[in-house]
Design an enzyme around this catalytic site. Sequence first.
Site, mmCIF file in Angstrom:
data_model
loop_
_atom_site.group_PDB
_atom_site.id
_atom_site.type_symbol
_atom_site.label_atom_id
_atom_site.label_comp_id
_atom_site.label_asym_id
_atom_site.label_seq_id
_atom_site.Cartn_x
_atom_site.Cartn_y
_atom_site.Cartn_z
ATOM 1 N N LYS A 9 4.517 1.112 -7.969
ATOM 2 C CA LYS A 9 4.658 0.053 -6.974
ATOM 3 C C LYS A 9 3.910 0.482 -5.721
ATOM 4 O O LYS A 9 4.226 1.492 -5.107
ATOM 5 C CB LYS A 9 6.133 -0.177 -6.660
ATOM 6 C CG LYS A 9 6.344 -1.222 -5.577
ATOM 7 C CD LYS A 9 7.804 -1.590 -5.424
ATOM 8 C CE LYS A 9 7.984 -2.574 -4.282
ATOM 9 N NZ LYS A 9 9.386 -2.955 -4.125
ATOM 10 N N LYS B 53 2.921 -3.112 -10.061
ATOM 11 C CA LYS B 53 3.126 -4.134 -9.037
ATOM 12 C C LYS B 53 2.345 -3.774 -7.791
ATOM 13 O O LYS B 53 2.445 -2.633 -7.338
ATOM 14 C CB LYS B 53 4.614 -4.195 -8.726
ATOM 15 C CG LYS B 53 4.977 -5.156 -7.622
ATOM 16 C CD LYS B 53 6.435 -5.046 -7.323
ATOM 17 C CE LYS B 53 6.705 -5.924 -6.124
ATOM 18 N NZ LYS B 53 7.927 -5.646 -5.471
HETATM 19 C C1 PBG Z 1 12.255 -4.992 -3.071
HETATM 20 C C2 PBG Z 1 11.171 -5.823 -3.630
HETATM 21 C C3 PBG Z 1 10.021 -6.325 -2.995
HETATM 22 C C4 PBG Z 1 9.400 -7.150 -3.934
HETATM 23 C C5 PBG Z 1 10.153 -7.096 -5.109
HETATM 24 N N1 PBG Z 1 11.232 -6.256 -4.901
HETATM 25 C C6 PBG Z 1 9.522 -6.211 -1.617
HETATM 26 C C7 PBG Z 1 9.050 -4.971 -1.029
HETATM 27 O O1 PBG Z 1 8.903 -3.925 -1.669
HETATM 28 O O2 PBG Z 1 8.856 -5.032 0.193
HETATM 29 C C8 PBG Z 1 8.157 -7.957 -3.702
HETATM 30 C C9 PBG Z 1 7.997 -9.136 -4.576
HETATM 31 C C10 PBG Z 1 6.954 -10.101 -4.172
HETATM 32 O O3 PBG Z 1 6.197 -9.925 -3.209
HETATM 33 O O4 PBG Z 1 6.872 -11.122 -4.869
HETATM 34 N N2 PBG Z 1 11.931 -3.694 -2.730
#
Ligand code: PBG
Length: 322
Positions: free
Chosen positions: A193, A246
């Site tokens: 991520k 992601k």
């Molecule tokens: C929680 C999380 C996030 C997203 C999914 N789970 C946000 C982040 O890390 O700030 C982002 C999902 C999206 O942008 O569609 N940590």
Amino acid sequence: MFPDTRMRRIRRNPALRSLVRETSLQKDKLILPLFFDETIDRRREIPSMPGIYNNPLSDVESVISRAAGEGIGSVLLFGVPGKKDGVGSGAYADDGVVQKAIKRTKDVSDVLVIADLCLCEYTDHGHCGCISHGDVDNDATLELYAETAVSLASAGADVVAPSGMMDGQVAAIRRALDDAGLKDTAIMAYSAKYKSSFYGPFRDAVHSAPSKGDRSGYQMQWGNRREAMQEMFLDMEEGADILMVKPAMPYLDIIREARDRFDLPIAAYQVSGEYSMIKAAAANGWLNENDAVMESLTSLFRSGADMAITYFAESVAKELDR
Ligand code: PBG
């Protein structure tokens, strides 16, 4: 070679094009993210995500039934709690917003429920863990994630999806689930991520932008590929059932390399900013929305993803039925 080899021969007939197509979209490979917000009584469109809503808990049944009716088999749930605090206690409250949404979903449908597992929607500072000495405290946060996992699974979640990028989170969650007798609850790990600008619209939706600092102390920097492989390897060793990359489209190389290296299923998350870019360009008449959606999602599967999380899941499901 020319003219013996004419690549256009297999492109001239629609039936032949179908026969030689290597990658196709399938509805049962899509996961629809949904937002439930305890602070509202009527659904509210998210301004930076046209067509996507924050839903009140009273709409769980209708939202889920509609998605199931369109053939969506899996949903990923996010919550906006009534109250936020320093330790994100709304995330592991047995009457928390997502726990309630899971129970109501399971009452009306047998759709697969994946629960995002993080504290950032629940902390008043917006970070993904609790803070000590001005920094996100990895090991103290693991205990809160473990508690959240047990709470979400006890409410009926089939899969928990830890997205906070703390070290050891998959192992901590697996152990806690097993100790609680929840050995069949699967873990979809947000493994690779990245600290992405493409999460902006999501943070508007759940009011989770950090009030101070950013997430570069735990999410990955854009330029790193080997580090992503190491993250995935560790999650696999810790007991993840599914690995995730992601965002999706800016990281197709990561999806491909993960596919070549690991045999676990791989999920790709087409995030909020990827959604909003296509929506904004289409609204301006700059590109064809439907084609851009199908093309971008196809690229994820061509790169090697087994499943895709996308805010377009419902519109794609409809398109595939036509
Ligand atoms: C929680 C999380 C996030 C997203 C999914 N789970 C946000 C982040 O890390 O700030 C982002 C999902 C999206 O942008 O569609 N940590």
